[in-house]
Design an enzyme around this catalytic site. Structure first.
Site, mmCIF file in Angstrom:
data_model
loop_
_atom_site.group_PDB
_atom_site.id
_atom_site.type_symbol
_atom_site.label_atom_id
_atom_site.label_comp_id
_atom_site.label_asym_id
_atom_site.label_seq_id
_atom_site.Cartn_x
_atom_site.Cartn_y
_atom_site.Cartn_z
ATOM 1 N N ARG A 121 3.404 14.019 -7.094
ATOM 2 C CA ARG A 121 2.521 12.924 -7.483
ATOM 3 C C ARG A 121 1.700 13.307 -8.718
ATOM 4 O O ARG A 121 1.632 14.471 -9.091
ATOM 5 C CB ARG A 121 1.576 12.542 -6.342
ATOM 6 C CG ARG A 121 0.527 13.598 -6.049
ATOM 7 C CD ARG A 121 -0.546 13.075 -5.111
ATOM 8 N NE ARG A 121 -1.510 14.110 -4.787
ATOM 9 C CZ ARG A 121 -2.501 13.944 -3.933
ATOM 10 N NH1 ARG A 121 -2.646 12.803 -3.299
ATOM 11 N NH2 ARG A 121 -3.348 14.915 -3.699
ATOM 12 N N ASN A 159 -6.718 8.006 -9.524
ATOM 13 C CA ASN A 159 -7.199 8.812 -8.406
ATOM 14 C C ASN A 159 -7.334 10.257 -8.874
ATOM 15 O O ASN A 159 -6.404 10.812 -9.467
ATOM 16 C CB ASN A 159 -6.197 8.782 -7.246
ATOM 17 C CG ASN A 159 -6.769 9.389 -5.981
ATOM 18 O OD1 ASN A 159 -7.698 8.838 -5.393
ATOM 19 N ND2 ASN A 159 -6.238 10.527 -5.561
ATOM 20 N N GLU A 160 -8.489 10.842 -8.664
ATOM 21 C CA GLU A 160 -8.716 12.250 -8.990
ATOM 22 C C GLU A 160 -8.029 12.643 -10.298
ATOM 23 O O GLU A 160 -7.131 13.496 -10.319
ATOM 24 C CB GLU A 160 -8.243 13.151 -7.841
ATOM 25 C CG GLU A 160 -9.071 12.983 -6.593
ATOM 26 C CD GLU A 160 -8.784 14.035 -5.529
ATOM 27 O OE1 GLU A 160 -7.717 14.664 -5.593
ATOM 28 O OE2 GLU A 160 -9.626 14.217 -4.642
ATOM 29 N N CYS A 168 -2.017 18.915 -20.715
ATOM 30 C CA CYS A 168 -0.627 18.779 -21.134
ATOM 31 C C CYS A 168 -0.515 19.371 -22.544
ATOM 32 O O CYS A 168 -1.462 19.279 -23.335
ATOM 33 C CB CYS A 168 -0.258 17.295 -21.123
ATOM 34 S SG CYS A 168 1.384 16.981 -21.797
ATOM 35 N N CYS A 170 2.352 18.925 -24.664
ATOM 36 C CA CYS A 170 3.569 18.391 -25.286
ATOM 37 C C CYS A 170 3.334 18.010 -26.754
ATOM 38 O O CYS A 170 2.218 18.093 -27.265
ATOM 39 C CB CYS A 170 4.055 17.179 -24.493
ATOM 40 S SG CYS A 170 3.018 15.727 -24.738
ATOM 41 N N GLU A 316 -13.907 10.514 -0.308
ATOM 42 C CA GLU A 316 -12.953 11.095 0.643
ATOM 43 C C GLU A 316 -13.571 12.320 1.290
ATOM 44 O O GLU A 316 -14.236 13.114 0.616
ATOM 45 C CB GLU A 316 -11.686 11.599 -0.070
ATOM 46 C CG GLU A 316 -10.790 10.559 -0.644
ATOM 47 C CD GLU A 316 -9.572 11.191 -1.339
ATOM 48 O OE1 GLU A 316 -9.207 12.344 -1.028
ATOM 49 O OE2 GLU A 316 -8.996 10.522 -2.204
ATOM 50 N N TRP A 324 -3.600 21.581 3.073
ATOM 51 C CA TRP A 324 -3.230 22.359 1.885
ATOM 52 C C TRP A 324 -3.840 23.752 1.810
ATOM 53 O O TRP A 324 -3.640 24.461 0.836
ATOM 54 C CB TRP A 324 -3.549 21.565 0.614
ATOM 55 C CG TRP A 324 -4.854 20.805 0.628
ATOM 56 C CD1 TRP A 324 -5.002 19.474 0.901
ATOM 57 C CD2 TRP A 324 -6.176 21.304 0.373
ATOM 58 N NE1 TRP A 324 -6.332 19.105 0.830
ATOM 59 C CE2 TRP A 324 -7.073 20.208 0.503
ATOM 60 C CE3 TRP A 324 -6.696 22.559 0.047
ATOM 61 C CZ2 TRP A 324 -8.452 20.340 0.315
ATOM 62 C CZ3 TRP A 324 -8.067 22.680 -0.132
ATOM 63 C CH2 TRP A 324 -8.917 21.588 0.003
ATOM 64 N N LYS A 365 1.709 15.033 6.044
ATOM 65 C CA LYS A 365 1.796 14.599 7.451
ATOM 66 C C LYS A 365 0.923 15.439 8.384
ATOM 67 O O LYS A 365 0.576 14.984 9.464
ATOM 68 C CB LYS A 365 3.244 14.527 7.926
ATOM 69 C CG LYS A 365 4.052 15.794 7.808
ATOM 70 C CD LYS A 365 5.505 15.505 8.178
ATOM 71 C CE LYS A 365 6.368 16.739 8.153
ATOM 72 N NZ LYS A 365 6.517 17.300 6.798
HETATM 73 C C1 GAL Z 1 -7.289 14.345 -2.313
HETATM 74 C C2 GAL Z 1 -6.476 13.127 -2.690
HETATM 75 C C3 GAL Z 1 -5.961 12.390 -1.476
HETATM 76 C C4 GAL Z 1 -5.395 13.350 -0.477
HETATM 77 C C5 GAL Z 1 -6.430 14.386 -0.113
HETATM 78 C C6 GAL Z 1 -5.948 15.387 0.902
HETATM 79 O O1 GAL Z 1 -7.303 15.265 -3.352
HETATM 80 O O2 GAL Z 1 -7.225 12.232 -3.475
HETATM 81 O O3 GAL Z 1 -5.001 11.463 -1.888
HETATM 82 O O4 GAL Z 1 -4.271 13.956 -1.014
HETATM 83 O O5 GAL Z 1 -6.776 15.097 -1.275
HETATM 84 O O6 GAL Z 1 -6.902 16.362 1.181
#
Ligand code: GAL
Length: 708
Positions: A121, A159-160, A168, A170, A316, A324, A365
């Site tokens: 993404r 987003n972010e 980049c 290039c 968020e 992650w 997931k």
């Molecule tokens: C953010 C992102 C979300 C989601 C989230 C997971 O960086 O905006 O889409 O991926 O992390 O922690």
């Protein structure tokens, strides 16, 4: 924008269902029977605001002029019917495969010249003409479609930005960089002089010779690297502005945001925030460690500072674990609530989660959600949905309704801390005199004092006004902007206290060392010069002695020690400097007591006009820094909101003539606070607090006291 439209936009901002509560909602991953169940659960959990369509580009547009809004139409209507407002994304963060197949310029390229592919993404070159064009078209199509929809409350652009591709390199970027440089330097001669290209045979004779700072055999030109960081932040900002302008034209009354990432180096957020209606950010502290409380608080305070203390949205956070980290610890029972209150207490006017319902497929997931795996509508859903995580989400949602009145409240601060992105970039050019110290570490050293003493702060850039502050701290301000010097001088002369640390004012805006030596133009304000720098290895320390440390704040020292002066001994780490006072009336507050700098000043104070400036030539250990800052604060009339035991956070928010005091016991033990010197009513429990009451806090207790 005319004042009528400005007024409309302000009106719309006020009409948001503050405090906002909800999260990222991805209904396109689910069948419509699940949507119906979502509506019921959202209402039950107090959800009034969701972000929609963030990664939906490929679902909405399958070819240049082929849009399908059918699913989005339905869900927008359904949300509205259920009283839920929408933070609608422009969906431009993740480019669909068909775009890459057609337009090569969309691919970003890394510093080694390798293409960064699709299949994940957020992969696009910020200067790609086709990316910009297609993103603009998509934003326009979405805005045209929903501009009059009653559920639309806010725009969520992209987003972010820069999350995965920080820069980049290039050929398209190379071209755009040359143009950017031409605007900055006007002539090649100017550029050569600012970049110091007499060094290592780097002189440019034609603009076309300039390329991005790609991979080289050894060190790259620091001025070139710094300008590229500026250019990239600006290029990505241009992507935002391109969409923003389209939205502003089509829906002038709808506020616009894009979600930041708190402590994030690639973007100059002070500059960005100027074109954003409401700051929003995504917080992912590591719940496995208590050490995440301070950096998380710092980021909240930074986000609140970006628009001079205006409230922000926590766009968020994870309801429990992320996917992650190497090991993804859950938020233990109660932890989500504590993190949520930390945000509200520091200026958030809304709490949102990533995400509402846990994905069954795709890379995230195992990321937690408000509704866990196994709560599919086809299973006995309404029982399974009420998981531990959901219950806590719903509890917070209920409490948010009790706190409605605080929306819009701000946090006044007497203390300003300089947090300047360009100075950060310049200070962290690799290699540097001591690679063990980072810009953020130094900010944190000073911030920690105010965090743990419950003293509100505001972060400022070098461009900001210093008006209203009593005490301004500039840690590690390696790169000094020309316009900052007269501002500090005026601030101090008019009675302000200014403190700056070692490795400050070494370089100008193009990262050239000031010819007069360190600390450049601040020499006359600080009353000193630095002859030599002495970076220390990790296991090396320098002794410090303070004969005259004035500890006038009686709260922090034992009875024998108060009041008056103390002799304190301790250590400094990472760095010391060989400092020479320039004038007889420079006071040496602390001295080095070891190494070849022994007997030289370590901390100085210089009175100018009605104020004073302090210089700290090392990284003192915590006890010393605390004593020093307590002395400075108390003599400037800066005191803790409340003295609390370790682990209890206290903040304040105010609006009009009302104030709310937040007390958060982040520990799992009872805590006692003696003599609160506040009176009011706790909005959560309904209890009254009378002046000078002692306060008992239960483990993980939260109080939001509306003060009388
Ligand atoms: C953010 C992102 C979300 C989601 C989230 C997971 O960086 O905006 O889409 O991926 O992390 O922690």
């Amino acid at each position: 924008m005319d004042s009528y439209t400005e007024h409309k936009r302000a009106e719309k901002l006020e009409k948001l269902p503050f405090l906002c509560y909800g999260g990222d909602y991805n209904p396109e991953q689910w069948t419509e029977d699940v949507w119906l169940e979502d509506m019921e659960l959202m209402k039950e959990a107090g959800v009034n605001f969701i972000s929609l369509g963030i990664f939906s580009w490929a679902m909405i547009q399958s070819d240049e002029n082929v849009y399908d809004f059918s699913w989005m139409d339905k869900i927008m209507d359904l949300l509205h019917k259920n009283g839920i407002s929408v933070d609608l994304a422009t969906a431009t963060a993740s480019v669909p495969p068909w775009v890459y197949q057609r337009y090569e310029d969309v691919y970003p390229v890394d510093a080694e010249g390798s293409r960064i592919w699709y299949g994940s993404r957020q992969s696009y070159c910020p200067n790609s003409p086709n990316y910009r064009r297609l993103a603009g078209n998509l934003a326009a199509a979405i805005a045209e479609r929903y501009k009059d929809h009653p559920a639309l409350a806010m725009w969520h652009v992209n987003n972010e930005y820069s999350c995965h591709v920080h820069a980049c390199y290039c050929d398209t970027c190379a071209k755009a960089f040359r143009k950017w440089l031409q605007r900055r330097y006007t002539s090649l001669q100017e550029l050569n002089s600012h970049w110091g290209t007499t060094f290592w045979s780097q002189r440019y004779h034609d603009w076309e010779e300039i390329i991005p700072p790609r991979k080289t055999p050894t060190l790259r030109n620091p001025s070139h690297v710094l300008d590229y960081q500026r250019f990239m932040s600006d290029s990505i900002l241009d992507c935002y502005l391109h969409e923003r302008d389209i939205l502003k034209r089509l829906t002038p009354q709808i506020p616009i945001t894009t979600n930041f990432m708190g402590h994030w180096k690639p973007l100059d957020l002070h500059k960005w925030a100027k074109s954003i209606d409401i700051v929003s950010w995504d917080a992912y502290p590591d719940p496995s460690t208590d050490n995440s409380r301070l950096p998380n608080a710092l980021d909240h305070d930074l986000m609140r500072s970006l628009k001079g203390g205006s409230p922000f949205l926590l766009m968020e956070q994870a309801p429990s674990q992320v996917n992650w980290r190497h090991v993804n610890s859950p938020k233990r029972p109660g932890q989500n609530r504590l993190y949520s209150y930390q945000a509200i207490s520091r200026g958030a006017d809304g709490i949102m989660y990533f995400q509402w319902r846990q994905s069954l497929r795709g890379a995230e997931k195992f990321h937690s959600a408000c509704i866990n795996h196994g709560a599919d509508a086809k299973s006995p859903a309404l029982t399974r949905s009420r998981s531990r995580v959901y219950e806590e989400v719903a509890r917070i949602g209920t409490e948010m309704k009790q706190l409605k009145s605080i929306s819009g409240a701000r946090t006044p601060a007497q203390v300003g801390i300089v947090y300047d992105y360009e100075a950060w970039w310049a200070a962290e050019y690799e290699p540097r005199p001591n690679g063990n110290i980072g810009y953020r570490d130094m900010i944190s050293d000073y911030y920690r004092y105010f965090f743990s003493h419950n003293i509100p702060v505001q972060f400022v850039s070098q461009e900001a006004s210093l008006e209203g502050f009593d005490f301004v701290i500039a840690p590690y301000l390696y790169m000094l902007k020309e316009s900052f010097t007269p501002k500090i001088e005026h601030f101090v002369r008019e009675g302000g206290i200014f403190l700056c640390t070692f490795f400050s004012a070494y370089a100008d805006e193009s990262d050239g060392i000031f010819p007069e030596g360190y600390p450049g133009p601040l020499r006359s304000i600080l009353g000193l010069e630095v002859e030599e720098i002495v970076p220390l290895q990790k296991d090396e320390f320098v002794d410090l002695v303070f004969h005259e440390l004035s500890v006038s704040d009686k709260r922090n020292c034992s009875d024998q020690e108060k009041p008056g002066k103390l002799k304190i001994e301790g250590r400094g780490q990472d760095w010391c400097e060989h400092v020479h006072p320039l004038y007889d009336d420079v006071q040496v507050i602390g001295e080095f007591a070891s190494d070849f700098v022994s007997g030289r000043p370590a901390v100085t104070k210089f009175n100018i006009g009605k104020g004073s400036s302090y210089y700290v030539a090392t990284r003192p250990e915590k006890a010393i820094l605390d004593a020093m800052l307590t002395g400075v604060c108390s003599s400037s009339g800066i005191f803790p909101l409340l003295e609390t035991p370790e682990g209890v956070e206290v903040t304040i928010r105010s609006r009009d003539s009302k104030s709310w005091l937040f007390i958060i016991n982040t520990t799992n033990q009872e805590q006692h606070i003696r003599n609160t010197h506040y009176a009011g009513k706790d909005l959560l429990s309904g209890e009254n607090l009378t002046l000078h009451d002692d306060l008992l806090l239960f483990p993980e207790d939260v109080k939001v006291i509306e003060l009388n």
